[in-house]
Design a protein around this motif. Structure first.
Motif, PDB file in Angstrom:
ATOM      1  N   TRP A 131      23.081  -9.986 -22.816  1.00 34.79           N
ATOM      2  CA  TRP A 131      23.418 -11.147 -23.650  1.00 34.79           C
ATOM      3  C   TRP A 131      24.620 -11.919 -23.107  1.00 34.79           C
ATOM      4  O   TRP A 131      24.600 -13.146 -23.001  1.00 34.79           O
ATOM      5  CB  TRP A 131      23.680 -10.689 -25.082  1.00 34.79           C
ATOM      6  N   GLN A 186      24.216 -15.845 -22.041  1.00 36.59           N
ATOM      7  CA  GLN A 186      24.577 -16.843 -23.050  1.00 36.59           C
ATOM      8  C   GLN A 186      25.318 -18.050 -22.468  1.00 36.59           C
ATOM      9  O   GLN A 186      25.479 -19.062 -23.144  1.00 36.59           O
ATOM     10  CB  GLN A 186      25.382 -16.208 -24.182  1.00 36.59           C
ATOM     11  N   THR A 214      20.950 -23.073 -26.522  1.00 35.45           N
ATOM     12  CA  THR A 214      21.777 -21.929 -26.143  1.00 35.45           C
ATOM     13  C   THR A 214      20.889 -20.686 -26.254  1.00 35.45           C
ATOM     14  O   THR A 214      19.782 -20.748 -26.806  1.00 35.45           O
ATOM     15  CB  THR A 214      22.973 -21.765 -27.099  1.00 35.45           C
ATOM     16  N   GLU A 255      21.350 -18.153 -28.181  1.00 38.84           N
ATOM     17  CA  GLU A 255      21.202 -17.859 -29.613  1.00 38.84           C
ATOM     18  C   GLU A 255      20.140 -18.764 -30.243  1.00 38.84           C
ATOM     19  O   GLU A 255      19.287 -18.306 -31.009  1.00 38.84           O
ATOM     20  CB  GLU A 255      22.553 -18.039 -30.325  1.00 38.84           C
ATOM     21  N   GLU A 256      20.167 -20.047 -29.896  1.00 40.48           N
ATOM     22  CA  GLU A 256      19.172 -20.986 -30.441  1.00 40.48           C
ATOM     23  C   GLU A 256      17.763 -20.656 -29.951  1.00 40.48           C
ATOM     24  O   GLU A 256      16.785 -20.783 -30.694  1.00 40.48           O
ATOM     25  CB  GLU A 256      19.546 -22.418 -30.045  1.00 40.48           C
ATOM     26  N   GLU A 290      16.615 -17.637 -31.815  1.00 39.62           N
ATOM     27  CA  GLU A 290      16.387 -18.070 -33.204  1.00 39.62           C
ATOM     28  C   GLU A 290      15.021 -18.738 -33.325  1.00 39.62           C
ATOM     29  O   GLU A 290      14.245 -18.452 -34.248  1.00 39.62           O
ATOM     30  CB  GLU A 290      17.492 -19.053 -33.606  1.00 39.62           C
ATOM     31  N   ARG A 331      13.129 -15.767 -35.130  1.00 41.47           N
ATOM     32  CA  ARG A 331      13.695 -15.717 -36.484  1.00 41.47           C
ATOM     33  C   ARG A 331      12.716 -15.110 -37.494  1.00 41.47           C
ATOM     34  O   ARG A 331      13.085 -14.253 -38.302  1.00 41.47           O
ATOM     35  CB  ARG A 331      14.134 -17.117 -36.937  1.00 41.47           C
ATOM     36  N   SER A 389      24.225 -13.797 -37.768  1.00 39.80           N
ATOM     37  CA  SER A 389      24.273 -13.796 -36.303  1.00 39.80           C
ATOM     38  C   SER A 389      22.938 -13.312 -35.744  1.00 39.80           C
ATOM     39  O   SER A 389      22.468 -12.222 -36.084  1.00 39.80           O
ATOM     40  CB  SER A 389      25.402 -12.879 -35.819  1.00 39.80           C
ATOM     41  N   VAL A 390      22.330 -14.126 -34.889  1.00 35.36           N
ATOM     42  CA  VAL A 390      21.046 -13.749 -34.293  1.00 35.36           C
ATOM     43  C   VAL A 390      21.198 -12.472 -33.466  1.00 35.36           C
ATOM     44  O   VAL A 390      20.333 -11.592 -33.496  1.00 35.36           O
ATOM     45  CB  VAL A 390      20.496 -14.899 -33.416  1.00 35.36           C
ATOM     46  N   ARG A 391      22.293 -12.375 -32.756  1.00 36.28           N
ATOM     47  CA  ARG A 391      22.516 -11.190 -31.916  1.00 36.28           C
ATOM     48  C   ARG A 391      22.564  -9.916 -32.765  1.00 36.28           C
ATOM     49  O   ARG A 391      21.938  -8.900 -32.431  1.00 36.28           O
ATOM     50  CB  ARG A 391      23.818 -11.365 -31.131  1.00 36.28           C
TER      51      ARG A 391
END
Length: 259
Positions: free
Chosen positions: A132, A136, A149, A151-152, A155, A159, A172-174
């Protein structure tokens, strides 16, 4: 310094040739030594560089850039050089090798090949979590006109999967991914069934192409159909990977239309 296989950088036509050649080379090396070596040539990926991770995310195919999704060609070319009876073992070994690298982990999470079982996807998601911090710093073209990003990106793709496994999990997605990986890796078939059942009515409600959305949103109908599936068919989406779950819903929708 973050490095990815140099074969994935360039114009799409050049990459196609390089990927095919690298796949053949990998297969030969594996058959000789029983292991997959690192790619023959690596290239530094600079912070903020854009990686195209999905077909259609960029249309200028002649532009020199990172076309990560074209790694898919490697699998075909590896298979071409391996006897049929050895393919499954080779594919498993190749995936293990890929998941030990940031570029391989990224590919297997953005474009997971079959099977998308809970066991397979837990390993793939865990590998992205391991890398990660280095991943990132990059940007990802997944939809045309958008640069995500990490994370996006996760997501967008996962998600619904995260919510299916860990409803109301961390923002937090992580962190949500880490919790999901833990549950997925220990999941029984019943755990997988429950996760898929949480996802299916949501997908059925959202997919306006389905002609029998009300039936496909009914938990009783879904449970009955899921329990009747052969194990191998269920395994391909037991992780609640939304794209393969959607494929199954569409198949049932067509079946309902024939009655």
């Amino acid at each position: 310094m973050l490095e990815f296989p140099a074969m994935l950088y360039g114009s799409s036509s050049a990459i196609l040739r390089k990927v095919r050649a690298e796949g053949h080379w990998w297969a030969r090396e594996y058959r000789k030594t029983g292991a997959f070596p690192q790619p023959r040539q690596m290239r530094q990926v600079l912070p903020g560089e854009v990686l195209v991770v999905r077909p259609g995310a960029e249309f200028d195919l002649n532009r020199t850039r990172w076309w990560m999704h074209m790694f898919v060609g490697v699998f075909t070319s590896v298979d071409e050089c391996v006897p049929k009876e050895e393919r499954q073992r080779t594919e498993d070994a190749f995936e293990s090798f890929c998941l030990s690298t940031p570029w391989g982990a990224l590919y297997h999470v953005v474009s997971p090949p079959p099977l998308r079982s809970a066991e397979h996807m837990a390993n793939r998601l865990a590998s992205v979590l391991r890398f990660w911090d280095v991943l990132q710093g990059l940007r990802y073209a997944f939809w045309f006109g958008k640069k995500y990003t990490l994370e996006e990106l996760m997501e967008d793709i996962y998600r619904k999967t995260l919510e299916a496994w860990c409803p109301g999990g961390p923002a937090s997605v992580r962190e949500h991914l880490a919790l999901t990986v833990d549950r997925m890796s220990r999941a029984t078939r019943e755990d997988c069934l429950e996760a898929v059942l949480r996802m299916m009515p949501i997908l059925a409600k959202e997919d306006t192409d389905l002609k029998h959305r009300e039936v496909l949103g009914d938990p009783g109908f879904l449970r009955e159909r899921l329990c009747a599936l052969p194990l191998k068919d269920f395994e391909d989406f037991s992780s609640a990977y939304k794209y393969t779950v959607s494929v199954q819903l569409a198949a049932w929708d067509r079946e309902l239309g024939r009655h």
